[in-house]
Scaffold this motif. Sequence first.
Motif, PDB file in Angstrom:
ATOM      1  N   GLU A  87       0.813  -1.218   0.000  1.00  0.00           N
ATOM      2  CA  GLU A  87       0.000   0.000   0.000  1.00  0.00           C
ATOM      3  C   GLU A  87       0.847   1.268   0.000  1.00  0.00           C
ATOM      4  O   GLU A  87       0.511   2.248  -0.670  1.00  0.00           O
ATOM      5  CB  GLU A  87      -0.940   0.012   1.205  1.00  0.00           C
ATOM      6  N   ARG A  91       0.617   4.038  -2.954  1.00  0.00           N
ATOM      7  CA  ARG A  91       0.296   5.433  -2.651  1.00  0.00           C
ATOM      8  C   ARG A  91       1.412   6.359  -3.165  1.00  0.00           C
ATOM      9  O   ARG A  91       1.146   7.400  -3.752  1.00  0.00           O
ATOM     10  CB  ARG A  91       0.116   5.606  -1.139  1.00  0.00           C
ATOM     11  N   GLN A  95       1.040   9.336  -6.073  1.00  0.00           N
ATOM     12  CA  GLN A  95       1.336  10.748  -5.781  1.00  0.00           C
ATOM     13  C   GLN A  95       2.460  11.279  -6.666  1.00  0.00           C
ATOM     14  O   GLN A  95       2.357  12.366  -7.239  1.00  0.00           O
ATOM     15  CB  GLN A  95       1.695  10.912  -4.307  1.00  0.00           C
TER      16      GLN A  95
END
Length: 119
Positions: A87, A91, A95
Amino acid sequence: SYTEIPFEEDLYSLYGLFDIFVHVPVNPEIEAFGQTYVEALAAGVPSVFTLSGVAAEFVEDGKNALVVPFQDSAAIIGAFRKILEDEDLRRSIIQNGQKDVALYFALPTMIKKLKILYS
Protein backbone atom coordinates in the motif's frame (compact mmCIF):
# COMPACT_ATOMS: atom_id res chain seq x y z
CA SER A 1 -10.16 -14.27 -27.70
CA TYR A 2 -10.87 -10.59 -27.17
CA THR A 3 -13.67 -8.11 -26.78
CA GLU A 4 -13.51 -4.89 -28.74
CA ILE A 5 -14.70 -1.96 -26.65
CA PRO A 6 -16.00 1.19 -28.35
CA PHE A 7 -14.03 4.39 -27.76
CA GLU A 8 -14.89 6.07 -24.46
CA GLU A 9 -14.88 9.85 -24.68
CA ASP A 10 -14.74 10.42 -20.92
CA LEU A 11 -11.21 9.05 -20.52
CA TYR A 12 -10.64 10.45 -17.04
CA SER A 13 -13.64 8.49 -15.73
CA LEU A 14 -12.52 5.40 -17.62
CA TYR A 15 -9.07 5.51 -16.02
CA GLY A 16 -10.79 5.87 -12.66
CA LEU A 17 -12.17 2.34 -13.08
CA PHE A 18 -8.72 0.76 -13.24
CA ASP A 19 -6.92 -0.73 -10.23
CA ILE A 20 -3.69 -0.96 -12.25
CA PHE A 21 -2.78 0.31 -15.70
CA VAL A 22 -0.32 -1.62 -17.85
CA HIS A 23 1.28 -0.41 -21.07
CA VAL A 24 4.20 -2.58 -22.13
CA PRO A 25 5.28 -2.17 -25.75
CA VAL A 26 7.73 -4.86 -26.85
CA ASN A 27 10.83 -2.67 -27.45
CA PRO A 28 12.05 0.93 -27.17
CA GLU A 29 11.31 1.76 -30.81
CA ILE A 30 7.69 0.59 -30.86
CA GLU A 31 5.22 2.72 -28.92
CA ALA A 32 1.70 3.06 -30.19
CA PHE A 33 -0.07 5.28 -27.67
CA GLY A 34 2.43 7.43 -25.76
CA GLN A 35 -0.22 9.66 -24.26
CA THR A 36 -1.61 6.75 -22.25
CA TYR A 37 1.40 6.92 -19.93
CA VAL A 38 0.58 10.51 -19.08
CA GLU A 39 -3.19 9.97 -18.87
CA ALA A 40 -2.93 7.01 -16.49
CA LEU A 41 -0.52 8.77 -14.15
CA ALA A 42 -2.53 12.01 -14.22
CA ALA A 43 -5.66 10.03 -13.29
CA GLY A 44 -3.86 8.50 -10.31
CA VAL A 45 -3.74 4.92 -11.57
CA PRO A 46 -0.73 2.92 -10.34
CA SER A 47 0.99 1.75 -13.50
CA VAL A 48 3.34 -0.84 -14.98
CA PHE A 49 5.33 0.25 -18.04
CA THR A 50 8.20 -0.65 -20.29
CA LEU A 51 10.43 2.29 -21.26
CA SER A 52 9.20 2.98 -24.78
CA GLY A 53 8.38 6.30 -26.38
CA VAL A 54 7.86 9.20 -23.99
CA ALA A 55 8.03 6.93 -20.94
CA ALA A 56 11.81 6.78 -21.30
CA GLU A 57 11.90 10.55 -20.75
CA PHE A 58 10.18 10.71 -17.37
CA VAL A 59 9.09 7.34 -15.94
CA GLU A 60 11.26 6.14 -13.05
CA ASP A 61 10.94 2.64 -11.64
CA GLY A 62 9.58 2.65 -8.12
CA LYS A 63 9.08 6.43 -8.14
CA ASN A 64 6.12 7.17 -10.43
CA ALA A 65 5.41 3.68 -11.84
CA LEU A 66 6.90 0.22 -11.93
CA VAL A 67 9.11 -0.49 -14.93
CA VAL A 68 9.51 -3.99 -16.31
CA PRO A 69 11.84 -5.41 -18.96
CA PHE A 70 10.56 -5.83 -22.49
CA GLN A 71 8.66 -9.04 -23.24
CA ASP A 72 8.84 -10.29 -19.64
CA SER A 73 5.43 -11.54 -18.54
CA ALA A 74 6.76 -12.82 -15.19
CA ALA A 75 8.04 -9.31 -14.36
CA ILE A 76 4.65 -7.83 -15.30
CA ILE A 77 2.86 -10.23 -12.94
CA GLY A 78 5.44 -9.47 -10.23
CA ALA A 79 4.84 -5.73 -10.64
CA PHE A 80 1.07 -6.29 -10.34
CA ARG A 81 1.63 -8.17 -7.09
CA LYS A 82 3.87 -5.43 -5.69
CA ILE A 83 1.28 -2.76 -6.45
CA LEU A 84 -1.57 -4.78 -4.98
CA GLU A 85 0.30 -5.93 -1.87
CA ASP A 86 2.35 -2.83 -0.93
CA GLU A 87 0.00 0.00 0.00
CA ASP A 88 2.84 2.44 0.74
CA LEU A 89 4.42 1.81 -2.66
CA ARG A 90 1.05 2.13 -4.40
CA ARG A 91 0.30 5.43 -2.65
CA SER A 92 3.79 6.76 -3.39
CA ILE A 93 3.77 5.99 -7.12
CA ILE A 94 0.29 7.49 -7.46
CA GLN A 95 1.34 10.75 -5.78
CA ASN A 96 4.66 10.96 -7.61
CA GLY A 97 3.04 10.10 -10.95
CA GLN A 98 0.55 12.95 -10.61
CA LYS A 99 3.29 15.39 -9.54
CA ASP A 100 5.57 14.37 -12.41
CA VAL A 101 2.82 14.72 -15.01
CA ALA A 102 2.03 18.20 -13.69
CA LEU A 103 5.74 19.08 -13.80
CA TYR A 104 6.72 17.62 -17.19
CA PHE A 105 3.50 18.08 -19.15
CA ALA A 106 2.08 21.40 -17.97
CA LEU A 107 1.28 23.67 -20.92
CA PRO A 108 3.98 26.30 -20.10
CA THR A 109 6.58 23.54 -19.83
CA MET A 110 5.53 22.02 -23.15
CA ILE A 111 5.63 25.41 -24.90
CA LYS A 112 9.09 26.10 -23.48
CA LYS A 113 10.33 22.71 -24.72
CA LEU A 114 8.89 23.36 -28.18
CA LYS A 115 10.59 26.76 -28.36
CA ILE A 116 13.91 25.16 -27.43
CA LEU A 117 13.38 22.40 -29.99
CA TYR A 118 12.66 24.84 -32.81
CA SER A 119 15.35 27.38 -31.88
